[in-house]
Design a protein around this motif. Structure first.
Motif, PDB file in Angstrom:
ATOM      1  N   LEU A   9       0.831  -1.203   0.000  1.00 49.01           N
ATOM      2  CA  LEU A   9       0.000   0.000   0.000  1.00 49.01           C
ATOM      3  C   LEU A   9       0.868   1.258   0.000  1.00 49.01           C
ATOM      4  O   LEU A   9       0.598   2.212  -0.754  1.00 49.01           O
ATOM      5  N   ILE A  10       1.911   1.279   0.805  1.00 53.22           N
ATOM      6  CA  ILE A  10       2.827   2.426   0.840  1.00 53.22           C
ATOM      7  C   ILE A  10       3.504   2.607  -0.515  1.00 53.22           C
ATOM      8  O   ILE A  10       3.624   3.729  -1.019  1.00 53.22           O
ATOM      9  N   MET A 161      11.541   6.553  -3.849  1.00 57.18           N
ATOM     10  CA  MET A 161      12.569   6.398  -2.810  1.00 57.18           C
ATOM     11  C   MET A 161      12.016   6.689  -1.426  1.00 57.18           C
ATOM     12  O   MET A 161      12.339   5.988  -0.458  1.00 57.18           O
ATOM     13  N   CYS A 162      11.184   7.705  -1.316  1.00 58.27           N
ATOM     14  CA  CYS A 162      10.565   8.012  -0.016  1.00 58.27           C
ATOM     15  C   CYS A 162       9.654   6.872   0.420  1.00 58.27           C
ATOM     16  O   CYS A 162       9.622   6.508   1.602  1.00 58.27           O
ATOM     17  N   GLY A 163       8.918   6.320  -0.525  1.00 60.68           N
ATOM     18  CA  GLY A 163       8.063   5.176  -0.211  1.00 60.68           C
ATOM     19  C   GLY A 163       8.871   3.984   0.261  1.00 60.68           C
ATOM     20  O   GLY A 163       8.527   3.327   1.256  1.00 60.68           O
ATOM     21  N   ILE A 167       8.893   2.195   3.925  1.00 61.81           N
ATOM     22  CA  ILE A 167       8.680   0.749   4.086  1.00 61.81           C
ATOM     23  C   ILE A 167       9.790   0.144   4.927  1.00 61.81           C
ATOM     24  O   ILE A 167       9.538  -0.625   5.865  1.00 61.81           O
ATOM     25  N   ILE A 168      11.023   0.493   4.633  1.00 68.27           N
ATOM     26  CA  ILE A 168      12.165  -0.037   5.394  1.00 68.27           C
ATOM     27  C   ILE A 168      12.074   0.414   6.844  1.00 68.27           C
ATOM     28  O   ILE A 168      12.328  -0.365   7.776  1.00 68.27           O
ATOM     29  N   LEU A 169      11.703   1.656   7.059  1.00 70.22           N
ATOM     30  CA  LEU A 169      11.594   2.194   8.403  1.00 70.22           C
ATOM     31  C   LEU A 169      10.522   1.487   9.225  1.00 70.22           C
ATOM     32  O   LEU A 169      10.718   1.211  10.410  1.00 70.22           O
TER      33      LEU A 169
END
Length: 171
Positions: A9-10, A161-163, A167-169
């Motif tokens: 979704l992100i 990249m922000c998405g 997600i990683i965060l």
């Protein structure tokens, strides 16, 4: 499973956000082209048919797309009702309708300055001023088109990249 669904979704939202920014950048260029068309049409109405401003605004509004169509209709209606000078009324209308345009400050200023000369100058001077504004708008269009490709690429990459960072965060 819930983390995977959230991550997908992100990712989708970040791609859509980047796409939305790219569409706004393209719309900005389209609005600049529309502004040039308005100046060109006004030039034609003043030089060939000598149409009064109110009628010229209505005629051009019927041939143009939003947001300029409604802007010109409001300008034509306001010319009847306003007791102010045409230039002052035009400037106030540009300020009031600024949210409808995707034009930056320099471009709105150009639109505002163009209207300040309506009604004050004779036909030849109005035509010369409109020619000047057409040339200035062409320069702005070339500048915006030159920046469009790079800005689209950067906005798409940044949103993805922000998405991915989000997600990683969160995972």
């Amino acid at each position: 499973m819930l983390k995977l669904a959230g991550s997908i979704l992100i990712a989708i939202v970040s791609v859509l956000y980047g796409w939305n920014i790219q569409q706004e950048l393209q719309e900005h260029v389209r609005q600049l082209v529309g502004m040039k068309e308005i100046f060109s049409m006004l030039w034609g109405e003043i030089s060939y048919t000598r149409t009064p401003l109110k009628e010229a605004f209505l005629k051009i509004a019927s041939q143009n797309k939003e947001p300029f169509s409604s802007f010109l209709k409001k300008a034509a209606e306001g010319l009847e009702e306003s007791e102010e000078s045409v230039g002052l009324f035009w400037g106030q209308l540009v300020d009031k309708e600024a949210g409808c345009f995707l034009l930056d400050e320099e471009e709105r200023s150009l639109l505002k300055r163009a209207g300040e000369n309506f009604g004050y100058l004779d036909g030849k001077m109005q035509l010369k001023n409109l020619e000047l504004y057409i040339e200035q708008t062409e320069v702005l269009i070339r500048k915006a088109q030159g920046e469009l490709k790079d800005k689209k690429r950067v906005s798409g990459a940044l949103s993805v990249m922000c998405g991915l960072f989000l997600i990683i965060l969160l995972v």
